[in-house]
Design an enzyme around this catalytic site. Structure first.
Site: not given
Ligand code: SAJ
Length: 409
Positions: A252, A198
């Site tokens: 993010c 991720k």
């Protein structure tokens, strides 16, 4: 089957609603009573294409609460912000969510973590908390979210997913849950690798945007139009340069690279890319100053507060940074964002935002900004700085504006 989803934000809420529409009984849990009350009153706390439809259809399968109750499955989708002081992940929300599950967990129940975390967080933090109250017999998997704001529902359904599980049984159980709404492939891995994957994904994108930004600043020095140059370079079959811009925002890309590199002695490029992307806000202010010159009481207008086009999310937004830097340099800064609901920091419309302005700066590429008619703006000086090569420059030039484009000297 009863599933509790902890955290009703940009990921937890759409996930809850997709699962409810797939037939599961969902309890959405959030510590924020405002979010819980908004949802219980039939309203959404934020907008996202397709979310309202899912919400309407899910009603009797979706309940909300501020407390976690014993469930067959628990999905943790809480935020993991950056500890700004020491630039490492603040996993306190993940810890608190794990503790509240630990109070009610029983044998044969499944816990899935979706929040973005540094590698090793499941093993070193979450699993020990759960094991303290349920020494064995529960199942655990890490399944990172992969959906892009603005297209969250579409990507949640169509993207491939990675499931890192502590054992085969945990993988099978987690896969069954996701397969109820995911049309992409589901891949099996271990927990720590999935946490790492991720972070690599978002770091990869951040570094590539930094490269585009660096190219754009070099191009300005050489008197080259970076936008034309990128279009040509991208005709090579193995080159795909991204777009330069005012910097990288969102919860993010602006944060996750630190989770990967923060504690590592072997990382250089990751931190450098962060520096370059953060520097773009300073660069935009520098270009603005150059454009409007030395005038008394300079006023600028930022078009957009959100971190990217067509979303209402302002977290880590380049606009906020540009505003702060410009104010620190003595500019009056007016901001207009038609999508951001909290208008306390934004003007009510483009007219209010542009009146008396010395430079209009396109920061966020909201489609709505294309409808602005530059002829109607009562600015003091007709300057436009487009940081994303987004507006119709001919239209602005025909209205008498001097147009500057980031990445074109
Ligand atoms: N940006 C540029 N130039 C570009 C592309 C983006 O300056 O060429 C800027 C945007 O304007 C924005 C920032 O980068 O400020 C990030 O935007 P984004 O659209 O690239 O990504 P996010 O942060 O909205 O979503 C990312 C996605 N990750 C990847 O594409 C690898 C998404 O798939 C993740 O699920 C999401 O992070 C997340 O939640 O981790």
């Amino acid at each position: 089957m009863k599933i509790s989803v902890l955290g009703l934000g940009y990921i937890g809420l759409p996930t809850s609603l997709l699962l409810a529409n797939a037939g599961y009984d969902i309890i959405g849990v959030d510590i924020d009573t405002k979010v819980v009350n908004t949802l219980s009153n039939g309203n959404l706390p934020f907008e996202e294409p397709g979310l309202n439809d899912l919400f309407k259809k899910a009603r009797n399968k979706f309940k909300v609460s501020t407390n976690v109750e014993s469930s067959d499955v628990y999905i943790i989708a809480v935020p993991t912000p950056l500890d700004e002081e020491i630039k490492i992940a603040d996993i306190s929300y993940v810890k608190n969510a794990s503790r509240s599950i630990a109070k009610v967990i029983n044998h044969d129940q499944l816990v899935i973590l979706e929040s973005t975390v540094p590698p090793g967080t499941s093993e070193n933090v979450v699993l020990p908390i759960l094991k303290d109250s349920c020494s064995s017999g529960f199942y655990y998997a890490y399944c990172p979210e992969r959906a892009i704001p603005g297209k969250t529902i579409y990507e949640m359904v169509s993207n491939d997913r990675i499931i890192g599980a502590i054992n085969e049984e945990s993988y099978k159980k987690a896969k069954e849950i996701y397969a109820s709404f995911v049309k992409g492939n589901i891949y099996k891995s271990n927990v720590k690798t999935s946490e790492f994957v991720k972070l690599m994904e978002n770091t990869f994108r951040d570094i590539n945007i930094a490269l585009a930004n660096e190219f754009s600043m070099i191009a300005e020095e050489f008197g080259i139009d970076i936008w034309k140059a990128i279009r040509l370079a991208n005709r090579h079959p193995r080159v795909d340069i991204l777009n330069p811009g005012p910097g990288v925002g969102g919860h993010c890309l602006a944060i996750d690279p630190f989770f990967l590199a923060g504690k590592s002695k072997n990382s250089r490029i990751v931190k450098l890319a962060r520096e370059i992307n953060d520097f773009m806000a300073f660069h935009v202010v520098k270009l603005t100053k150059k454009m409007i010159g030395d005038i008394h009481n300079p006023t600028i207008t930022l078009l957009g507060l959100a971190y990217k086009g067509n979303v209402d999310d302002i977290r880590e937004s380049p606009s906020l940074k540009i505003k702060k830097i410009a104010e620190g340099e003595g500019f009056n800064v007016k901001v207009f964002d038609p999508l951001v609901k909290d208008r306390s920091s934004s003007c009510k419309d483009i007219n209010e935002a542009s009146v008396g302005s010395d430079c209009i700066i396109l920061v966020t590429d909201h489609c709505e900004f294309k409808n602005i008619d530059p002829k109607t703006l009562l600015v003091r000086n007709k300057n436009l700085l487009d940081t994303r090569n987004f507006l119709d420059h001919e239209l602005w030039e025909n209205a008498g504006f001097k147009v500057k484009l980031l990445g074109r000297s």
